[in-house]
Design a protein around this motif. Sequence first.
Motif, short mmCIF file in Angstrom:
data_model
loop_
_atom_site.label_atom_id
_atom_site.label_comp_id
_atom_site.label_asym_id
_atom_site.label_seq_id
_atom_site.Cartn_x
_atom_site.Cartn_y
_atom_site.Cartn_z
N UNK A 73 -5.36 -3.75 9.42
CA UNK A 73 -5.40 -5.19 9.73
C UNK A 73 -4.44 -5.60 10.85
N UNK A 74 -3.18 -5.13 10.83
CA UNK A 74 -2.29 -5.59 11.91
C UNK A 74 -2.82 -5.22 13.30
N UNK A 88 0.87 -1.18 0.00
CA UNK A 88 0.00 0.00 0.00
C UNK A 88 0.90 1.23 0.00
N UNK A 89 0.86 1.94 -1.11
CA UNK A 89 1.75 3.10 -1.27
C UNK A 89 0.92 4.33 -1.60
N UNK A 119 -9.19 0.72 1.55
CA UNK A 119 -7.72 0.63 1.69
C UNK A 119 -7.32 0.99 3.12
N UNK A 120 -7.99 1.99 3.67
CA UNK A 120 -7.69 2.39 5.05
C UNK A 120 -8.00 1.23 6.01
N UNK A 164 -13.96 7.44 -3.01
CA UNK A 164 -14.18 7.47 -1.56
C UNK A 164 -14.26 6.05 -0.98
N UNK A 165 -14.97 5.19 -1.66
CA UNK A 165 -15.13 3.82 -1.16
C UNK A 165 -13.79 3.08 -1.21
#
Length: 608
Positions: free
Chosen positions: A440-441, A272-273, A434-435, A428-429
């Motif tokens: 997740x961690x 994720x960049x 992605x956020x 937006x979705x």
Amino acid sequence: MCGIVGFTGSQQAAPILLDGLKKLEYRGYDSAGIAALCDSGIHMEKASGKIKNLDAKIDGGKALEGNCGIGHTRWATHGAPTDENAHPHLSNGGDFALVHNGIIENYAALREELIAKGVTFKSETDTEVVVQLLEQYYDGDLKAAVLKTVGRLEGAYALGILCAHEPGRVIAARQAAPLIVGVGVGENYFGSDVTAMVAHTKNFIYLEDGEIADLTPDKVTIYTDLGEEVEKPITRITWDVAAAEKGGYDHFMLKEIMEQPNAIKSTIEPRIQNGEIVLDDFHLTDEDLKQINKIMITACGSAFYAGSVGKYVIERLCRIPVEADLASELRYRDPLVDEHTLLVVVSQSGETADTIAAMKECKARGARILAIVNVVGSTIARLADDVIYTWAGPEIAVATTKGYTTQVAVMDMLAVYLARRLGRLDDAEYARLVDEIQQFPSLVQRAIDLNPNIQGLAKKYYNHNNIFFIGRNLDYAACMEGSLKLKEISYLHSEAYAAGELKHGTIALIEEDRPVIALACYEALFDKMMSNIKEVKARGAQVLAVVLEGNRQIFAEADDVIFIPKTEPMFNSLPEIIPLQLFAYYVARENGCDIDKPKNLAKSVTVE
Ligand code: G6P
């Protein structure tokens, strides 16, 4: 399955081989053996049962002299797990010792042929024909004897060969079973897996099918089954020996459960960049993507259940039909697969025989293959068109935990990635999803922290013989993995059911005190789940419910409650499996089971 090791150098071989076998014990633990070569010839010891029996017999290896040798830990296929059937096997004249992982399919014909020539067999294994063939073909030229021998074999094999007339030399041969050469300084190794060798070297050569490695202390020569030498690249691995040790935990499984936040972080963070999912290792062009009208997911065991999560999430987000099928079924069902199909293959080890076969079947029909794999350089990784590695690090416990959750994390990420590329998600979705993935961690860490009393629940439920799991939609996918974990390591009978199916049969098995673990995290179907919980309660079941943090309604029906932290509902499978892994672990512990090495199982299933 089975694990094989080989060593040649100036140190005593047996302690090094024994240590390597201990790292490979996850592959099988029915029996173990080592053969080493010294001035007086080949010396060998074998013991049925776990490696500790062999360890005791050879005093940690010290009792077996010699600076080169081979070793084996067995998961029995042909012949019971006895001392006679344990590897290594010796040729009649004692000139050769051999270890084998795989199945020689034409062994019966070869055995008859050899018996007709006066060879006598001491074991019931398919393997013994190979060592006898070597002795028959050997006339002073080891390479020639190996080439002639492998030329006669049908089936799958990773072989380790020791010849009494060739001091300092060990041979390894690979066909459809994992085999890796470890390149050291003044010593060289081979093994089924890098964990067997990583204490000594970080430089490895991954053998391809049909390749043979000829090792002396100072030289590694690789040649094809036609005898032509090949140049192979050396791959340097980055993790070290500590990653394959228990680090203060009682079991690898508990250590690996606790490692999940970090494993997931390593898997998703580099991808994720600047708020974008970047899958550098997935080279599907927009043109290719337009051609895809179906996604098939295939795998075995827990990897299949990760694939089942993928089916729900990818289909929902991408609006492309997604099928998830067990590899052992897919390979024989003449599947409707063509160049418009994206086949997603999921495997921790990258070596599962059925998964490889299903993949080859679909590849032959034109499918584009994307593999989600943990082990770098494994067969599945090498056969696929594209690979997304789950960076879980080495997983030692036979029952997978971090292997599974990193697969689920990749499935969720892949679903969002594909949906975005297909134009199914607005800005937006996409940004919101992605956020959520980036969380997740910490989500998984919270799922661990929220449940300090799982051990207490395990003490309450451990002595039941039958435990059911029920859930709907993604909760059902998690039920299947939760139930598998429990039966794998605690040996309790456990089944997972789609809650809506209960009334079509299974409810007949619900009786007073029968534990039912009800997953009701998917809020859109919570009321339906409450009805199912009431149905089993009305018939006397004890209900252990898994629900979202903050849910109070559940206390009206459940006997016990486990909470999981909230995330986007489509991603619930990730936090909800954590307490189920811990529950299985503590139940197995209460039952005194060998948690890291459950009976009859093996981690890497390289036979059909
Ligand atoms: C074995 C293991 C399972 C694993 C399955 C598939 O049964 O015990 O934990 O899920 O194989 O293995 P793979 O390496 O392909 O994920």
